[in-house]
Design an enzyme around this catalytic site. Structure first.
Site, PDB file in Angstrom:
ATOM      1  N   CYS A  53      -1.785   5.885   9.035  1.00 12.87           N
ATOM      2  CA  CYS A  53      -2.123   4.619   8.397  1.00 12.87           C
ATOM      3  C   CYS A  53      -3.209   4.907   7.370  1.00 12.87           C
ATOM      4  O   CYS A  53      -3.132   5.896   6.651  1.00 12.87           O
ATOM      5  CB  CYS A  53      -2.564   3.589   9.442  1.00 12.87           C
ATOM      6  SG  CYS A  53      -3.985   4.120  10.446  1.00 12.87           S
TER       7      CYS A  53
ATOM      8  N   ARG B 232       0.844  -1.202   0.000  1.00 10.23           N
ATOM      9  CA  ARG B 232       0.000   0.000   0.000  1.00 10.23           C
ATOM     10  C   ARG B 232       0.880   1.252   0.000  1.00 10.23           C
ATOM     11  O   ARG B 232       0.584   2.213  -0.707  1.00 10.23           O
ATOM     12  CB  ARG B 232      -0.939  -0.007   1.198  1.00 10.23           C
ATOM     13  CG  ARG B 232      -2.009  -1.078   1.149  1.00 10.23           C
ATOM     14  CD  ARG B 232      -2.927  -1.021   2.363  1.00 10.23           C
ATOM     15  NE  ARG B 232      -3.811   0.133   2.318  1.00 10.23           N
ATOM     16  CZ  ARG B 232      -4.620   0.485   3.328  1.00 10.23           C
ATOM     17  NH1 ARG B 232      -4.635  -0.224   4.445  1.00 10.23           N
ATOM     18  NH2 ARG B 232      -5.386   1.554   3.210  1.00 10.23           N
TER      19      ARG B 232
END
Length: 290
Positions: free
Chosen positions: A238, A181
């Site tokens: 995050c 990611r």
């Protein structure tokens, strides 16, 4: 330096505290990003005396441009915490399904709101069950608490502050998402893949495993590998500020109670198409993850 005993509690010690004349307030914050709601788990069985608190609706604001798990409205948070029996100056213990993420966000939220005596059950529900300790299906109705929410007791970053920290030579912004990611190879949740330019990657499994943290010196070594050293400001993000709250807890355990949380995280960053997006490996000159 933050003492482990002030941040985490093991199952056997918590059992003794719950059996005392003045037990801590116990909050069940089990949650899944996808799948059945945590309340279903709570109904099936929970720690005796625990009150269920919903991460999405009680501890966070509505999703939107501020992110998928933005800061809660202080008045709404205060009402939710009082309904759960949280009292001013009285200890609180939070737990989740075992990965420690939603419990860490609950820990962070209460600390940010000015309630200092908050600990996380180390290992969560699985640790309690594995210890053979009693469980319950009875949902208590606690007396209404009197906690006063005073926002700002822990440092937060907005998008502009996160960008400045990531670009600063004397600071570090840690992206704790999976490496794929971070690199922009995949993005299963948010509409744009990549990372905040200048951020370094330290995936959560590098510093926590199944909701359990290693010793403080090990944590310091693992964060140092990402450039987190004494005297260098640090922040974490995050996807939506849940896993990063766990990183902030880990940083507290490692002796960095100044660590800031970018609450909106990537879900807030990509809400503005004008914000730049980086892909690929770590920025030149940064320390690799452990």
């Amino acid at each position: 330096m933050s003492g482990t005993e002030d941040l985490l509690v093991e199952a056997d010690r918590l059992a003794a505290e719950l059996d005392s004349a003045d037990p801590p307030t116990l909050l069940d914050v089990r949650w899944r990003l996808t799948g059945p709601p945590g309340r279903d788990d709570y109904t099936t069985g929970h720690l005796p005396g625990a009150v269920f608190v919903d991460l999405d609706t009680d501890l966070c604001g509505p999703p939107g441009a501020a992110g998928r798990h933005p800061l809660p409205d202080p008045a709404a948070l205060q009402a939710a915490l009082r309904a759960a029996g949280v009292r001013a100056g009285h200890p609180v213990v939070v737990y989740d399904g075992g990965d420690g993420m939603s419990a860490a966000r609950a820990w962070w939220t209460l600390r940010w709101a000015g309630h200092t005596d908050v600990r996380l059950l180390h290992g969560g529900w699985p640790a309690w069950v594995a210890a053979g300790l009693p469980t319950s299906t009875e949902a208590p109705t606690p007396p209404t608490g009197d906690v006063e929410v005073r926002p700002g007791a822990l440092p937060v970053l907005d998008a502009a502050e996160a960008a400045r920290l990531a670009a600063a030579d004397d600071g570090v912004l840690v992206d704790v998402r999976a490496t794929a990611r971070y690199r922009g190879e995949t993005e299963p949740i948010d509409p744009v893949a990549g990372h905040v330019p200048g951020a370094v990657n330290l995936p959560a499994p590098d510093y926590v495993a199944e909701g359990r943290f290693p010793a403080a010196d090990v944590l310091r070594q693992r964060f140092a590998a990402a450039g987190v050293v004494d005297g260098r400001p640090v922040g974490a993000y995050c996807g939506s500020g849940v896993t990063a709250a766990q990183a902030v807890l880990a940083l507290h355990l490692a002796g960095r109670p100044d660590a800031a949380l970018y609450v909106g995280s990537w879900s807030n960053w990509v809400a503005d198409p004008a914000r730049p997006v980086a892909t690929g490996e770590q920025p030149a000159g940064s320390a690799p993850s452990a």
